[in-house]
Design an enzyme around this catalytic site. Structure first.
Site: not given
Length: 293
Positions: A32-34, A37
């Site tokens: 969920s964490c950009p 990512q």
């Protein structure tokens, strides 16, 4: 001691105390964490899947922070139940924030860094002995320009999208969403004459831009009410985003399901916001970017 202590760097020659070696390092990430990512994308683009391992915490922060669990699996390196344990193993008495990405060193038994910007640079430049030499994400001749663009993207788009959602005044809301839309318009114009942000090859800046584009229609825009336009209303950006997505490094590190989380529980007082609904886009449409110079 807080997170400012976790600023170690991996170097090819080992001068930092953390030499680049296959099998030594492990990334703790969250789907969920950009920011997390980005590191997964760089690892894949550079061809380091067999060199640097990774695992994921659960998608959402719970009462105990980032945890390992049934959806994303256990911690395969240390058997920790909570990511905070990795920080505490590194800095006894650690009382700072616990964030991802976090880079673990199997040799020293502690974290090297939780600096998302430094981790991607080190993955992209210090593992040349094992990585793909044709992938130059942070070439010396472009570093100053990449750094300037990344700072702009981070302030006004990556973090800016969340800032819109957090605003509690009408003036703040209008200003924050205006900055985000201005970045999208600027990148739309930039990509009209170049395939990627710096020409015909992918760089760090493309990796910085991508996570916000991937989240825009399903999370950032419906959550913050940023723009009446969806990503597909920016033709160059939308084709560019599909061009990236249709490459394994971007596709395999993206889980759209984590962006479809319930937004109804997030009620923020204050400004009257435009109406925006989530948009389910077809990321498999041909991108048509092959002819862009």
């Amino acid at each position: 001691m807080n997170g400012s202590a976790l600023k170690g760097r991996v170097t090819a020659d080992g001068s930092s105390g953390y030499p680049a070696e296959p099998g030594r390092y492990h990334l703790y990430l969250a789907w969920s964490c950009p920011w997390a990512q980005r590191t997964a994308i760089v690892r894949d683009l550079k061809g380091l899947r067999e060199v640097v391992t990774l695992s994921y915490v659960e998608d959402d922060l719970g009462a105990e922070g980032w945890t390992f669990g049934p959806r994303r699996g256990p911690d395969p390196v240390n058997g920790f139940g909570r990511l905070r344990q990795a920080y505490e193993a590194t800095v006894p008495g650690y009382d700072g924030p616990v964030s991802v990405p976090a880079l673990w060193d199997r040799v020293t038994g502690g974290l090297v860094s939780n600096d998302y910007a430094a981790i991607t640079v080190d993955l992209g430049t210090q593992f040349e002995e094992w990585g793909d030499p044709e992938v130059r994400l942070y070439p010396p001749e472009l570093r100053a320009e990449i750094d300037r663009l990344n700072a702009y993207l981070h302030a006004d788009l990556n973090g800016g999208a969340w800032e819109v959602a957090m605003t509690t005044t009408q003036k703040g809301y209008e200003a924050a969403r205006g900055r985000v839309v201005a970045v999208l318009d600027r990148m739309e114009r930039r990509l009209a004459t170049r395939r990627f942000l710096f020409g015909d090859t992918i760089t760090e800046s493309d990796v910085w831009l991508w996570p916000t584009l991937a989240r825009f229609d399903l999370l950032d825009n419906p959550l913050g009410k940023i723009s009446e336009r969806s990503l597909s209303d920016f033709p160059n950006l939308w084709a560019y985003a599909r061009d990236l997505y249709q490459r394994p490094a971007f596709r395999d590190t993206t889980d759209f399901g984590t962006f479809r989380r319930d937004r109804s529980s997030i009620r923020r007082p204050g400004p009257a916001r435009i109406e925006v609904e989530p948009v389910e886009a077809d990321w498999e449409l041909p991108h048509g970017r092959d002819s862009v110079l």
